[in-house]
Design a protein around this motif. Sequence first.
Motif, mmCIF file in Angstrom:
data_model
loop_
_atom_site.group_PDB
_atom_site.id
_atom_site.type_symbol
_atom_site.label_atom_id
_atom_site.label_comp_id
_atom_site.label_asym_id
_atom_site.label_seq_id
_atom_site.Cartn_x
_atom_site.Cartn_y
_atom_site.Cartn_z
ATOM 1 N N TRP A 61 0.851 -1.193 0.000
ATOM 2 C CA TRP A 61 0.000 0.000 0.000
ATOM 3 C C TRP A 61 0.892 1.250 0.000
ATOM 4 N N PHE A 62 2.142 1.113 0.514
ATOM 5 C CA PHE A 62 3.035 2.270 0.471
ATOM 6 C C PHE A 62 3.414 2.611 -0.974
ATOM 7 N N LEU A 63 3.365 1.622 -1.854
ATOM 8 C CA LEU A 63 3.653 1.900 -3.268
ATOM 9 C C LEU A 63 2.474 2.592 -3.946
ATOM 10 N N ASP A 64 1.250 2.182 -3.595
ATOM 11 C CA ASP A 64 0.076 2.879 -4.153
ATOM 12 C C ASP A 64 0.181 4.358 -3.793
ATOM 13 N N TYR A 65 0.487 4.600 -2.521
ATOM 14 C CA TYR A 65 0.416 5.961 -1.992
ATOM 15 C C TYR A 65 1.584 6.832 -2.458
ATOM 16 N N TYR A 66 2.806 6.317 -2.317
ATOM 17 C CA TYR A 66 3.982 7.162 -2.586
ATOM 18 C C TYR A 66 4.492 7.059 -4.020
ATOM 19 N N GLU A 67 4.090 6.009 -4.720
ATOM 20 C CA GLU A 67 4.581 5.836 -6.095
ATOM 21 C C GLU A 67 3.450 5.801 -7.120
ATOM 22 N N GLY A 68 2.210 5.900 -6.662
ATOM 23 C CA GLY A 68 1.082 5.802 -7.592
ATOM 24 C C GLY A 68 1.067 4.472 -8.330
ATOM 25 N N PHE A 69 1.611 3.438 -7.664
ATOM 26 C CA PHE A 69 1.711 2.128 -8.321
ATOM 27 C C PHE A 69 0.359 1.403 -8.298
ATOM 28 N N GLU A 70 -0.009 0.857 -9.455
ATOM 29 C CA GLU A 70 -1.223 0.031 -9.539
ATOM 30 C C GLU A 70 -0.929 -1.151 -10.430
ATOM 31 N N LEU A 71 -1.589 -2.266 -10.168
ATOM 32 C CA LEU A 71 -1.481 -3.373 -11.121
ATOM 33 C C LEU A 71 -2.251 -2.972 -12.367
ATOM 34 N N PRO A 72 -1.621 -2.998 -13.547
ATOM 35 C CA PRO A 72 -2.350 -2.594 -14.756
ATOM 36 C C PRO A 72 -3.578 -3.482 -14.978
ATOM 37 N N ALA A 73 -4.635 -2.893 -15.525
ATOM 38 C CA ALA A 73 -5.877 -3.645 -15.765
ATOM 39 C C ALA A 73 -5.721 -4.501 -17.020
ATOM 40 N N LEU A 87 -6.207 -9.972 0.945
ATOM 41 C CA LEU A 87 -6.404 -8.726 1.702
ATOM 42 C C LEU A 87 -7.763 -8.696 2.399
ATOM 43 N N ASP A 88 -8.676 -9.485 1.872
ATOM 44 C CA ASP A 88 -10.034 -9.490 2.412
ATOM 45 C C ASP A 88 -10.202 -10.471 3.571
ATOM 46 N N HIS A 89 -9.166 -11.262 3.841
ATOM 47 C CA HIS A 89 -9.348 -12.352 4.800
ATOM 48 C C HIS A 89 -9.357 -11.856 6.253
ATOM 49 N N PRO A 90 -10.286 -12.349 7.065
ATOM 50 C CA PRO A 90 -10.385 -11.857 8.450
ATOM 51 C C PRO A 90 -9.176 -12.174 9.336
ATOM 52 N N ALA A 91 -8.331 -13.128 8.930
ATOM 53 C CA ALA A 91 -7.146 -13.432 9.756
ATOM 54 C C ALA A 91 -6.046 -12.388 9.591
ATOM 55 N N ALA A 92 -6.215 -11.486 8.621
ATOM 56 C CA ALA A 92 -5.143 -10.513 8.320
ATOM 57 C C ALA A 92 -5.587 -9.083 8.629
ATOM 58 N N ARG A 93 -5.988 -8.862 9.854
ATOM 59 C CA ARG A 93 -6.499 -7.533 10.223
ATOM 60 C C ARG A 93 -5.597 -6.830 11.240
ATOM 61 N N GLN A 94 -4.328 -7.220 11.322
ATOM 62 C CA GLN A 94 -3.448 -6.713 12.390
ATOM 63 C C GLN A 94 -3.022 -5.269 12.168
ATOM 64 N N THR A 95 -3.084 -4.805 10.920
ATOM 65 C CA THR A 95 -2.697 -3.416 10.653
ATOM 66 C C THR A 95 -3.615 -2.881 9.557
ATOM 67 N N SER A 96 -3.395 -1.632 9.161
ATOM 68 C CA SER A 96 -4.308 -1.008 8.208
ATOM 69 C C SER A 96 -3.502 -0.196 7.195
ATOM 70 N N ARG A 97 -4.157 0.177 6.124
ATOM 71 C CA ARG A 97 -3.515 1.023 5.106
ATOM 72 C C ARG A 97 -3.037 2.327 5.743
ATOM 73 N N GLU A 98 -3.880 2.894 6.596
ATOM 74 C CA GLU A 98 -3.527 4.169 7.231
ATOM 75 C C GLU A 98 -2.249 4.028 8.069
ATOM 76 N N GLU A 99 -2.174 2.972 8.854
ATOM 77 C CA GLU A 99 -0.992 2.785 9.705
ATOM 78 C C GLU A 99 0.262 2.596 8.844
ATOM 79 N N ILE A 100 0.129 1.791 7.798
ATOM 80 C CA ILE A 100 1.289 1.514 6.943
ATOM 81 C C ILE A 100 1.749 2.784 6.233
ATOM 82 N N VAL A 101 0.824 3.503 5.645
ATOM 83 C CA VAL A 101 1.209 4.731 4.917
ATOM 84 C C VAL A 101 1.899 5.710 5.857
ATOM 85 N N LYS A 102 1.383 5.859 7.057
ATOM 86 C CA LYS A 102 1.966 6.840 7.984
ATOM 87 C C LYS A 102 3.307 6.362 8.554
#
Length: 270
Positions: A171-183, A198-213
């Motif tokens: 997610w740091f690449l989306d935010y700081y590099e504008g990186f996206e997987l091409p469609a 990313l949608d799985h309930p076992a993987a909720r330990q952090t968030s996009r906001e925390e990672i970006v910051k």
Amino acid sequence: MPLKPIVYHIPVCPFSQRIEILLQLKGHADAVEFRVVDITRPRDAKLLRKTRGTTALPVLETEDGRILKESLVILQYLDETVAGGLKRRADPFEHAVERMLIAKEGPFTAAGYTFVMNQDRAARRSHEEKLLKLFAQLDDFLREHSPGGEFLFAEFGLAEAVFTPIFMRFWFLDYYEGFELPAEPEFDRVRRWRAACLDHPAARQTSREEIVKLYYDYAFGAGNGSLLPGRTKSSFVFEPDFKTRPWPPAEKYGPPASDAALGLAAGSGA
Ligand SMILES: N[C@@H](CCC(=O)N[C@@H](CS)C(=O)NCC(=O)O)C(=O)O
């Protein structure tokens, strides 16, 4: 003597998150005692003695004081020793297939981290191309071994526990590099895998906001809690809490923001 293994970790570290995900999948999140290490401060001498001088985390200390390092090794050890059923594939061939996929995580992780930490705008495109090539290889692997499903096998398993924290860090690449997987169709299968992970309930330990910051300084080439010139605090600190800090500027090819602008200055966010 502790009653359960101790895992020394950095809460937002992807390599430690793998362990948390595995324990969550097993329904035994409390099977180990997590001890937080703040890597923006000098490392505790007692812990350094235990690791014989290495500083990378996570580190697992068994109930009788033996030390294990490397997240993939710790993952396998906990999969085999914690109740809740094996999360790796039981069938030897299927396990070999998941290990082949897991073997791709090192170059993939390194490509994303060197991309976010790159400071040369002219090199941006080559970092992006390198990462896309690795995404395309994951896509091809999934098409060979699991063309119709979401995960590598029927359920979120060991390979997903390994890659999901990396997909989240990117997610740091989306935010700081504008990186996206091409469609484009060559990324459809890995896109579906990543979305399911990313949608799985076992993987909720952090968030996009925390990672970006927290990873702001990585976008300026300063990893692992190291300090950028003119700053007194790393963006990787846990105080002030990330929720009290503003979203950082996304522009990374200019001068970095100050402690104050990032909500890190003494008293800010309090
Ligand atoms: N290959 C290692 C990588 C671990 C790693 O790089 N951990 C980082 C945190 S995300 C770390 O401990 N950095 C601080 C240091 O190396 O001193 C693993 O999978 O466990």
